[in-house]
Design a protein around this motif. Structure first.
Motif, PDB file in Angstrom:
ATOM      1  N   ASN A   1       0.823  -1.198   0.000  1.00 12.55           N
ATOM      2  CA  ASN A   1       0.000   0.000   0.000  1.00 12.55           C
ATOM      3  C   ASN A   1       0.859   1.250   0.000  1.00 12.55           C
ATOM      4  O   ASN A   1       0.595   2.201  -0.718  1.00 12.55           O
ATOM      5  CB  ASN A   1      -0.925   0.000   1.224  1.00 12.55           C
ATOM      6  N   MET A   2       1.937   1.230   0.829  1.00  8.00           N
ATOM      7  CA  MET A   2       2.830   2.371   0.861  1.00  8.00           C
ATOM      8  C   MET A   2       3.536   2.537  -0.470  1.00  8.00           C
ATOM      9  O   MET A   2       3.773   3.646  -0.934  1.00  8.00           O
ATOM     10  CB  MET A   2       3.853   2.194   1.990  1.00  8.00           C
TER      11      MET A   2
ATOM     12  N   ALA B   1       2.211  12.322  -9.378  1.00  9.84           N
ATOM     13  CA  ALA B   1       1.603  13.643  -9.220  1.00  9.84           C
ATOM     14  C   ALA B   1       2.657  14.743  -9.214  1.00  9.84           C
ATOM     15  O   ALA B   1       2.475  15.808  -9.812  1.00  9.84           O
ATOM     16  CB  ALA B   1       0.785  13.685  -7.928  1.00  9.84           C
ATOM     17  N   ILE B   2       3.799  14.488  -8.536  1.00 12.07           N
ATOM     18  CA  ILE B   2       4.882  15.478  -8.496  1.00 12.07           C
ATOM     19  C   ILE B   2       5.450  15.704  -9.892  1.00 12.07           C
ATOM     20  O   ILE B   2       5.714  16.841 -10.299  1.00 12.07           O
ATOM     21  CB  ILE B   2       5.983  15.015  -7.517  1.00 12.07           C
ATOM     22  N   ASP B   3       5.636  14.625 -10.644  1.00 15.52           N
ATOM     23  CA  ASP B   3       6.150  14.755 -12.012  1.00 15.52           C
ATOM     24  C   ASP B   3       5.187  15.542 -12.897  1.00 15.52           C
ATOM     25  O   ASP B   3       5.601  16.341 -13.746  1.00 15.52           O
ATOM     26  CB  ASP B   3       6.396  13.366 -12.612  1.00 15.52           C
TER      27      ASP B   3
ATOM     28  N   LEU C   1       4.255   5.626  -5.463  1.00 11.89           N
ATOM     29  CA  LEU C   1       4.244   5.743  -6.924  1.00 11.89           C
ATOM     30  C   LEU C   1       3.230   6.781  -7.399  1.00 11.89           C
ATOM     31  O   LEU C   1       3.505   7.570  -8.309  1.00 11.89           O
ATOM     32  CB  LEU C   1       3.940   4.377  -7.545  1.00 11.89           C
ATOM     33  N   ALA C   2       2.052   6.775  -6.750  1.00  9.04           N
ATOM     34  CA  ALA C   2       1.036   7.757  -7.118  1.00  9.04           C
ATOM     35  C   ALA C   2       1.493   9.182  -6.804  1.00  9.04           C
ATOM     36  O   ALA C   2       1.276  10.114  -7.586  1.00  9.04           O
ATOM     37  CB  ALA C   2      -0.273   7.440  -6.391  1.00  9.04           C
TER      38      ALA C   2
END
Length: 296
Positions: A41-42, A52-54, A47-48
């Protein structure tokens, strides 16, 4: 006998295995029972978040979003060091320059007081041959110079010593005794508005050394601060870190006073919890005593 040896071997192996392996084993068991692993889960969250940052960086440019967390003074921010006379403000700033030079950084010292001692700086560890030094004529000259250096993107640390000595040109051209209401405060406020954005792009540390004055009018009533810093309130708001340094004692060798015991309190910090303190010895002509820190 063989059964006893196998049991002892299992017990020994379980004692020698790290505790984290036991946790992973329990997670694997819970996964076999149909529940998802916390580790996975972590990983999915990480990865999500990275995606989002990218996406934000691609849409709004690199540096538009970043991780916070510092191990010292923050890059791309304004730092204020203030305190009474002879408390070690300039010495502390010179130590910051020395540490930045050890990491290969370029530094500048704006000596508005015209009082820098090169021999003391060298003793502290500053490479004066690789230090940009300016002794400006007026406050506008000093702040314009700082703006030019910061915008170049090649300077890592800029120290301005001190804010109280940034005298506006209008005051210098006037006569003694002329009233110049808030001229210095307006100059400083305008400069900080221009510098804040340039600092975030260049990742330069801008250190302002400031003095304190006795507060004559105490409209705040009982318990109001009796001391204030110079040049208005703009620097208090724009500074990400404010360090209050003061002398709390002396270091003596027999009857001779050879240093000061000082305490630095973080009165403001936008990147970490504030109100932490640090005590150390400042030896006259040498700077922070590394021997005293090792013994302590």
């Amino acid at each position: 006998m063989a059964r006893i040896l196998r049991t002892a071997s299992v017990v020994k192996r379980s004692l020698l295995e790290p505790q984290v392996n036991f946790v992973f084993e329990r997670k694997r068991k819970s996964k076999s029972n149909g529940s998802d692993s916390n580790d996975e889960n972590m990983s999915e969250k990480g990865l999500a978040l990275q995606a989002a940052i990218d996406q934000v960086a691609a849409s709004f440019g690199k540096g538009s979003i970043m991780w916070l967390g510092i191990g010292g003074l923050p890059k791309g921010r304004i730092v204020e060091i203030y305190g009474p006379e002879a408390s070690g403000k300039t010495t502390l700033a010179l130590h910051v320059i020395a540490e930045a030079q050890k990491l290969g950084g370029f530094c500048a010292f704006i000596d508005a007081k015209h009082a820098l001692d090169p021999s003391l700086a060298e003793t502290i560890g500053v490479n004066t041959q690789n230090l940009l030094l300016s002794q400006p004529d007026c406050g506008e000259h000093a702040l314009s110079l700082v703006d030019t250096l910061v915008r170049s993107g090649s300077i890592d640390v800029v120290v301005v010593d001190s804010v109280a000595a940034l005298v506006p040109k209008g005051e210098l051209d006037g006569e003694m005794g002329d009233a110049h209401m808030a001229m210095q405060a307006r100059l400083m406020s305008q400069a900080l508005r221009k510098l804040s954005h340039s600092l975030s792009l260049s990742q330069c540390i801008l250190i302002f050394i400031n003095q304190i004055r006795a507060k004559l009018s105490t409209f705040g009533g009982f318990g109001a601060p009796q001391e204030v810093t110079c040049v208005g309130n703009a620097l208090k708001f724009y500074a990400s870190v404010r360090l209050n340094i003061k002398r709390i004692g002396f270091v003596k060798k027999g009857e001779e006073t050879i240093g000061s015991q000082v305490v630095v309190k973080v009165v403001k910090n936008k990147l970490a919890p504030p109100f932490k303190t640090a005590e150390f010895a400042l030896m006259f002509g040498r700077g922070i005593s590394s021997e005293a820190e090792i013994i302590a």
